[in-house]
Design an enzyme around this catalytic site. Sequence first.
Site, PDB file in Angstrom:
ATOM      1  N   TRP A 194       0.837  -1.188   0.000  1.00 49.39           N
ATOM      2  CA  TRP A 194       0.000   0.000   0.000  1.00 49.39           C
ATOM      3  C   TRP A 194       0.883   1.252   0.000  1.00 49.39           C
ATOM      4  O   TRP A 194       1.829   1.368   0.762  1.00 49.39           O
ATOM      5  CB  TRP A 194      -0.910  -0.013   1.233  1.00 49.39           C
ATOM      6  CG  TRP A 194      -1.797   1.191   1.305  1.00 49.39           C
ATOM      7  CD1 TRP A 194      -2.979   1.394   0.663  1.00 49.39           C
ATOM      8  CD2 TRP A 194      -1.550   2.394   2.063  1.00 49.39           C
ATOM      9  NE1 TRP A 194      -3.497   2.624   0.958  1.00 49.39           N
ATOM     10  CE2 TRP A 194      -2.634   3.263   1.818  1.00 49.39           C
ATOM     11  CE3 TRP A 194      -0.518   2.809   2.906  1.00 49.39           C
ATOM     12  CZ2 TRP A 194      -2.723   4.525   2.401  1.00 49.39           C
ATOM     13  CZ3 TRP A 194      -0.599   4.074   3.485  1.00 49.39           C
ATOM     14  CH2 TRP A 194      -1.703   4.911   3.227  1.00 49.39           C
ATOM     15  N   ARG A 441      -9.474  -3.652   8.124  1.00 47.59           N
ATOM     16  CA  ARG A 441     -10.218  -2.393   7.936  1.00 47.59           C
ATOM     17  C   ARG A 441     -11.672  -2.544   8.421  1.00 47.59           C
ATOM     18  O   ARG A 441     -12.597  -1.979   7.862  1.00 47.59           O
ATOM     19  CB  ARG A 441     -10.184  -1.953   6.475  1.00 47.59           C
ATOM     20  CG  ARG A 441     -10.375  -0.440   6.273  1.00 47.59           C
ATOM     21  CD  ARG A 441     -10.196  -0.075   4.814  1.00 47.59           C
ATOM     22  NE  ARG A 441     -10.367   1.360   4.598  1.00 47.59           N
ATOM     23  CZ  ARG A 441     -11.445   1.914   4.074  1.00 47.59           C
ATOM     24  NH1 ARG A 441     -12.484   1.159   3.747  1.00 47.59           N
ATOM     25  NH2 ARG A 441     -11.510   3.206   3.889  1.00 47.59           N
ATOM     26  N   ASP A 477     -14.453   0.073  -5.316  1.00 50.22           N
ATOM     27  CA  ASP A 477     -13.336  -0.130  -4.395  1.00 50.22           C
ATOM     28  C   ASP A 477     -13.344  -1.530  -3.799  1.00 50.22           C
ATOM     29  O   ASP A 477     -14.355  -2.247  -3.847  1.00 50.22           O
ATOM     30  CB  ASP A 477     -13.381   0.918  -3.278  1.00 50.22           C
ATOM     31  CG  ASP A 477     -11.989   1.305  -2.779  1.00 50.22           C
ATOM     32  OD1 ASP A 477     -11.039   0.538  -3.023  1.00 50.22           O
ATOM     33  OD2 ASP A 477     -11.868   2.366  -2.143  1.00 50.22           O
ATOM     34  N   ASP A 546      -3.134   5.007  -3.384  1.00 46.43           N
ATOM     35  CA  ASP A 546      -3.609   6.020  -2.439  1.00 46.43           C
ATOM     36  C   ASP A 546      -2.525   7.057  -2.152  1.00 46.43           C
ATOM     37  O   ASP A 546      -2.812   8.120  -1.607  1.00 46.43           O
ATOM     38  CB  ASP A 546      -4.046   5.365  -1.131  1.00 46.43           C
ATOM     39  CG  ASP A 546      -5.399   4.678  -1.247  1.00 46.43           C
ATOM     40  OD1 ASP A 546      -6.121   4.956  -2.214  1.00 46.43           O
ATOM     41  OD2 ASP A 546      -5.728   3.861  -0.372  1.00 46.43           O
TER      42      ASP A 546
END
Length: 732
Positions: A194, A441, A477, A546
């Site tokens: 990430w 998450r 997403d 991101d």
Amino acid sequence: MKKIILLVALTTFFCNANAQDRQIQIETQSTALILKAGKNGLLYQSYLGTKLNGNSGYILLSKESTKSFVVNDGNPLVNLRHQAYPTFGTDNLFESAIRMTHNDGNPSLELVYVSHRTAKIDGNTTETIIQLQDLAYPVEVTLHYKAYFNENVIEQWTEIKHHEKKPVMLYNYASSMLHFDADHYWLTQFHGDWAKEVRMQESKLTSGTKVIDSKLGVRNNMYQTPVFFLALNSKADENSGELVAGTIAWSGNFKLSFELDHKNALRVTSGINPFASEYSLQPEKTFITPSFIYIFSNKGKGQASRNLHAWARKYGIKDGEKPRLTLLNNWETTFFNFDEKKLSDMFVDSKTLGVDMFLLDDGWFGNKYPRSGDKSGLGDWQATKTKLPNGLGFLMKEAEKTGVKFGIWIEPEMVNPKSELYEKHPDWILKLPNRPENYYRTQLVLDLCNPKVQDFVFKTVDDIMQTNSGVAFFKWDCNRMMTNAYSTYLKNQQSHLFIEYTNGLYKVLERIKTKYPNLPMMLCSGGGGRTDYAFLKYFTEFWASDNTDPFNRVFIQWGYSQFFPAFSICNHVTSWGNQSIKFKTDVAMMGKLGFDINVRELKEKELVYAKEAVVNYKRLSPVIWYGNLYRLISPYDESRAVLMYVNEAKSKAVLFSYTLHPLYDPQYNSVRFQGLDPNKTYKVEEINVMPDGKKYLEESGESFTGDFLMNVGLSVSSSKVESSVVLEITEI
């Protein structure tokens, strides 16, 4: 008795067929893949490389030898070439492309050539289909090769079928196996995590097996990207060297293996990762592997990229030859805290900025458990009444009144435990029995193996599209990978989970594409956790990362550019990083431009600059999206990155130069342009300059021949840390 008759028939066929009849040529404009059925009936790969003139060279390459070598058990093995699709269980000493166990427990397979045919699909594409058959068991394997002539791309996949009375168990089921004989092999892979996706890493292959794979299920690109460059004999650069560029078109667990044997021969195997995925194949059913897409280039990585981009525009990406939408996203301005007034004001901001669309991000849904953070609401796809009392329809109308399109974020494969969906349908969720739920998450994955869940996910999109005139865009997403995964629907076939989930998702996306063929969608997965050409048949673009800090983004976008065209890579100007609005925007313009900023907090000069940059981008986007990419200076080699796009007619080009973190007062050399016509004259104009700002290029506005620009070049890089120069190059 049937087996004996089949054996006699096939043996007779092999005796009567001559070598020319059994040589199979798969060719593009400049590449050839040559296969041949040997006298023993097995199919071999005899050549992959530059296309030769005439057939005599291929026949020589395919000529059988009487040489053999002896393995430890004393049985001679004819080592003429490399088996095109080697099996497990007989005399193969290395990696197998296919491994299965039959009804009687026999774990072996031996496939012989039966026939092949080649058909022209259109003026540019041909498909070659090769039929293989086991002599002892009723198992058929069909190899498919689709050749794209102008793009020099080959797409390869495999179909497996049997006629046994009970299911057979598949343990390996590769899409392809390619063979190479070179002195040395250099592998470029793309790895990350990430916020640091697709970092390039090159290494020399040594004996043994190198594996690039994923076991994460839905986020297949989280650590390793399913792409590679393989350079033969020596390292390849942008403009020279022999190499193969390859990528697997599969949106689940993948595996790419590179096995170097004792004779320095290399086998490259691609396909679904068979890890925890043995597959029980029913009689008369066909197991179809995903496509492996590859290019042979003798002119380096740059040519391989340009060929793949050209293929992607025409064949690989949804609406690849149509325009994309510039946009303003609300996420970094509001996060979860917004209402109708804030959003309506941002419609006006979108219009002011000059972009095409406003994109409403996360936080708009859930009523019993409103989406006020990432711990609740996922799965409950109704507008939150306290935030949006008039629903999505009101926002659609307000955006239309303002003159901008309206897009929306969804994460339909996921669910929060704190949601009505979780309470109503606990059997729709992937989770282990008799184990604690495992969260990432604060969410879980829905079971898309289940047709009822597929219907639910389709209905999520369909309901939004049935509200008023529908939305103009979806951002789809997926913010977690699969862990502790178990499907109640699959019952005693849990090893099918990773494959059936992916196929179930494709079924949903196919339904959406069929009903809404012109609907653009962005593919997102906690950043760039999903990027492959199987998904991109349904999505017009993907969110690269991101991490939108422009310094880091140069490396991320550089990595993606090796395999994906600019229009498919979404880049946003955001609050990440302390750089100027110019540097941020110039970096984002390298791909598909968007903004995720508070427009009303921009200073007057910044807003003037941003609006002019959008105008410039819209004028030049056809060159950026559809032009040929030339990577001139790599950020891995210097403290700057320089690249340019040139349209097909060589009448228009755009050059981007990004200075990163140079040492004190760097003395950068001039940059030689590429891709222009040496006989044409071009005006070079620096654009995207701040109001009252000074242009860096002293020669801005002057004209030069293409010959001069490509052989002498210009000084295009500022010495200032995190600065940028954008040049518009126009034939006069």
